[in-house]
Design a protein around this motif. Sequence first.
Motif, PDB file in Angstrom:
ATOM      1  N   ALA A  19      22.083 -27.598  -2.162  1.00  0.00           N
ATOM      2  CA  ALA A  19      23.028 -26.362  -2.553  1.00  0.00           C
ATOM      3  C   ALA A  19      24.230 -26.970  -3.416  1.00  0.00           C
ATOM      4  CB  ALA A  19      23.985 -26.012  -1.289  1.00  0.00           C
ATOM      5  N   ALA A  61      19.678 -23.781  -1.991  1.00  0.00           N
ATOM      6  CA  ALA A  61      20.028 -22.668  -1.220  1.00  0.00           C
ATOM      7  C   ALA A  61      21.117 -21.780  -2.147  1.00  0.00           C
ATOM      8  CB  ALA A  61      21.279 -23.414  -0.397  1.00  0.00           C
ATOM      9  N   THR A  62      20.538 -20.999  -2.987  1.00  0.00           N
ATOM     10  CA  THR A  62      21.051 -19.801  -3.721  1.00  0.00           C
ATOM     11  C   THR A  62      20.262 -18.841  -3.960  1.00  0.00           C
ATOM     12  OG1 THR A  62      22.362 -19.260  -5.878  1.00  0.00           O
ATOM     13  CG2 THR A  62      20.530 -20.660  -5.973  1.00  0.00           C
ATOM     14  N   LYS A  73      26.214 -24.191   2.739  1.00  0.00           N
ATOM     15  CA  LYS A  73      25.211 -23.445   2.227  1.00  0.00           C
ATOM     16  C   LYS A  73      23.809 -24.460   2.766  1.00  0.00           C
ATOM     17  CE  LYS A  73      27.139 -22.477  -1.703  1.00  0.00           C
ATOM     18  NZ  LYS A  73      27.366 -21.796  -3.157  1.00  0.00           N
ATOM     19  N   ALA A  74      23.910 -25.565   2.047  1.00  0.00           N
ATOM     20  CA  ALA A  74      22.709 -26.555   2.281  1.00  0.00           C
ATOM     21  C   ALA A  74      22.236 -26.592   3.921  1.00  0.00           C
ATOM     22  CB  ALA A  74      23.033 -28.006   1.851  1.00  0.00           C
TER      23      ALA A  74
END
Length: 200
Positions: free
Chosen positions: A67, A7-8, A53-54
């Motif tokens: 994440a 997640a980036t 985010k995850a």
Amino acid sequence: MNQIVLATGNQGKLREFRQLFSALSVQIVAQSEFAVPVADETGLSFVENAIIKARNACQFTGLPAIADDSGIEVDALQGRPGIYSSRYAGKGATDADNIQALLRALEGIEAHERTARFQCVLVFMRHANDPTPLICQGTWQGEILETPTGDAGFGYDPVFWVPETDCSAAQLSAEQKHAISHRGKAMRQFIEEFQYARHQ
């Protein structure tokens, strides 16, 4: 679980994660390959933002996600930039912009008072409603230089002095950095627990 979404959108992080996961039969895929929208990081801690985010990546891909929320804490700045490290100089700031903002904030601060540390929190979620995400943390102690040194790494690496290696983080090879960095420590902890969970 042979594919995990990272997640980036940060290419430096993606490169590091792929290197660190190369020993496992797991494919790390960037969330950008699934057109996942960027999560709104509304948390007030590294842990909260990593979970946000995850979960976001899981929701939009249907796959497990990992994440990382990381940043640099500077003692003379009461822990800033902290969770705002990637946008310290403003939204859309480049690494160079953030470094210059940090150096300006530390003007006049003596070398012995420029202590700092990188923090990394990793969160792994099997699915968006995972009630027990795997959370790992790593810390890397150092000091902030007055001028950038070295051209490897990313983020604040050129101004992060590592006393144990007598150079900046941006002067370390990828292997050296993984061995001692905040992300390397968190990843080793994660991989150990991840492998254990896979065999249960």
